[in-house]
Design a protein around this motif. Structure first.
Motif, short mmCIF file in Angstrom:
data_model
loop_
_atom_site.label_atom_id
_atom_site.label_comp_id
_atom_site.label_asym_id
_atom_site.label_seq_id
_atom_site.Cartn_x
_atom_site.Cartn_y
_atom_site.Cartn_z
N GLY A 290 75.86 49.96 67.07
CA GLY A 290 74.61 49.77 67.79
C GLY A 290 73.82 51.07 67.81
O GLY A 290 73.88 51.86 66.88
N CYS A 291 73.09 51.30 68.90
CA CYS A 291 72.36 52.57 69.02
C CYS A 291 73.39 53.68 69.23
O CYS A 291 74.22 53.59 70.14
N GLN A 303 72.48 44.88 74.56
CA GLN A 303 71.97 44.85 73.17
C GLN A 303 72.11 46.20 72.47
O GLN A 303 72.22 46.26 71.26
N CYS A 304 72.06 47.28 73.27
CA CYS A 304 72.11 48.62 72.66
C CYS A 304 73.44 48.86 71.95
O CYS A 304 73.52 49.63 71.02
N LEU A 306 74.99 46.53 70.34
CA LEU A 306 75.10 45.61 69.21
C LEU A 306 74.10 45.91 68.10
O LEU A 306 74.38 45.69 66.93
N THR A 307 72.93 46.40 68.47
CA THR A 307 71.87 46.58 67.48
C THR A 307 71.47 48.04 67.37
O THR A 307 71.25 48.69 68.39
N ASP A 308 71.40 48.50 66.15
CA ASP A 308 70.92 49.87 65.94
C ASP A 308 69.45 49.77 65.56
O ASP A 308 69.12 49.37 64.45
N PRO A 309 68.55 50.07 66.50
CA PRO A 309 67.12 49.88 66.20
C PRO A 309 66.66 50.73 65.03
O PRO A 309 65.72 50.38 64.35
N TYR A 311 67.85 51.01 62.23
CA TYR A 311 67.94 50.33 60.95
C TYR A 311 66.70 49.52 60.64
O TYR A 311 66.47 49.14 59.52
N VAL A 312 65.93 49.19 61.66
CA VAL A 312 64.72 48.41 61.41
C VAL A 312 63.63 49.35 60.88
O VAL A 312 63.21 49.26 59.74
#
Ligand code: SF4
Length: 330
Positions: A290-291, A303-304, A306-309, A311-312
Motif C-alpha cells: 500500500g502507501c 485503504q492506505c 491496500l493501495t499505493d497511490p 502507482y497511479v
C-alpha cells in the motif's frame, strides 16, 4: 510549454543486498530511488528534503552519472543522458558539478588551493596558457568569496577554516562554469555561524550566474532560505513537491507536516504543535504494501494499507489521497 533544462522521469536506482549463494539464487534489492519525476528550469533552486536514508543522496549521485540508473530517463538540455558513455559523461561534468557535504574530505591536503581549484581545468584541458589558468582560478576563488584570491592560492587546506574550505570546494566547481550545481548537505558539517554565509553565497551564484541548484538537505528550515521549490522524499519517492512558500505555509502530506513541525522557530507564539512520527523508517528491502508511509502515518485508513497511490500517478494521486484526509490532520 515549460522551458526545463533537466527532466527526470520515473528514475529508479536499486542496489543488490548481498550476493546469491549456492542454495539461495534470489537476491534482495534495496529500493534507494524508486520512481522519481523532477523538472528543473535555468536558474531555479529545488531543495530535496527528507530523513537520512530516503534516497536523496543516491538520487544526486545518479543524476551526476556516478551511479547507473536501474530504470527511468534523465534528459539534460533536451538530450537523453540516462546511460551516457564515458566521453559524453566527461563533457557533462563541465556543466553539472557536485558539492559534497564534507569540505575536509573533499580537498587533497597535499595540494595548494591553486592546484586544487585548477585541477578540473587540467583534467578537461580547458586552458592554453599559465596566465589563462591562473586568471580562471582567481575568478573562481573570488566568486566563491575568497578575496583577494592571492591570499589563499598558495595556502594548504589545513591553513583554512571550515567555511573557507567549503568556499574552495565551491570554487573548484565554479571554475568549469557549470549550469547545474548539486549541493549535498553543503552546510551540515559547518559551524552554525557560517552556514548562512555559504547559503548566501549559493543564492548569489544563482542570481549572478543563473546557475540552477539542487540542494539536498535534511533540514526544512534551510530550504526556506532560498529554494524556489521543495520536494519532500520518503523511501525513494517524492511524496510532495511545490513552491517553497506553499510547502512551508500549507503542507499537505502528513510526512511534510511532521518534518515542518520540528523545525526550530524563535518566536514561541509561532511554534506549531510537534507532530512526532512513530516507529522507524521501514527497511527499503522489504517495503510496506500500500502507501509506504502507512506504518508511520497518524491519519492512515484501511485503504492506505491496500493501495499505493503513487502507482497511479507519482506524487499527484498520493497527494490527492492525503488531501481527502486533510481535515483529519491537525
Ligand atoms: Fe497517510 Fe494514507 Fe496519505 Fe499514505 S495515503 S500519507 S498512509 S493518509
Amino acid at each position: 510549454m515549460q522551458d526545463y533544462f533537466l527532466e527526470v522521469q520515473g528514475l529508479k536506482k536499486y542496489f543488490q543486498a548481498g550476493r546469491p549463494g549456492l542454495f539461495n539464487r534470489s537476491v534482495e534489492q534495496i529500493h534507494a530511488v524508486d520512481g522519481v519525476d523532477l523538472q528543473l528550469k535555468r536558474g531555479e533552486v529545488v531543495a530535496m528534503v527528507g530523513e537520512s536514508g530516503c534516497g536523496k543522496s543516491t538520487l544526486a549521485l545518479t543524476l551526476m552519472g556516478l551511479e547507473e540508473p536501474t530504470a527511468g530517463k534523465i534528459a539534460f538540455e533536451s538530450k537523453d543522458i540516462t546511460h551516457a558513455g564515458e566521453h559524453a559523461r566527461k563533457l557533462l561534468r563541465q556543466k553539472i558539478q557536485m558539492i559534497f557535504q564534507d569540505p575536509y574530505e573533499s580537498l587533497n591536503p597535499t595540494q595548494t588551493i591553486e592546484e586544487i581549484v585548477a585541477e578540473p581545468l587540467d583534467v578537461h584541458g580547458l586552458t592554453h596558457s599559465k596566465a589563462e589558468r591562473e586568471a580562471k582560478v582567481v575568478k573562481a576563488l573570488e566568486d566563491a568569496g575568497l578575496k583577494p584570491a592571492a591570499s589563499y592560492m598558495y595556502r594548504f587546506p589545513h591553513q583554512l577554516s571550515g567555511g573557507q574550505r567549503q568556499r574552495v570546494v565551491i570554487a573548484g566547481a565554479l571554475v568549469l562554469e557549470p549550469l547545474l550545481l548539486i549541493a549535498d548537505e553543503p552546510v551540515s558539517m559547518l559551524d552554525v555561524s557560517i552556514r548562512a554565509e555559504i547559503l548566501n553565497l549559493l543564492a548569489d551564484l544563482r542570481r549572478t550566474r543563473q546557475i540552477s541548484i539542487i540542494l539536498i538537505t535534511h533540514d526544512l528550515g534551510t530550504c526556506g532560505y532560498f529554494a524556489d521549490r521543495i520536494a519532500v522524499m520518503y523511501l525513494g519517492r517524492i511524496v510532495e513537491i511545490g513552491p517553497t512558500h506553499e510547502i512551508l505555509s500549507n503542507p499537505r502530506h502528513p510526512y511534510t507536516k511532521a518534518l515542518l513541525s520540528v523545525v526550530p522557530v524563535p518566536n514561541p507564539r509561532l511554534r506549531k504543535q510537534r507532530f512526532i512520527l512513530q516507529g522507524e523508517t521501514p527497511n527499503p528491502i522489504n517495503l510496506p504494501g500500500g502507501c509506504r508511509f502507512h506504518p508511520r502515518c497518524p491519519v492512515a485508513v484501511v485503504q492506505c494499507k491496500l493501495t499505493d497511490p503513487a502507482y497511479v500517478t507519482v506524487g499527484q494521486a498520493h497527494r490527492a489521497a492525503c488531501l481527502l484526509l486533510d481535515s483529519n490532520i491537525s
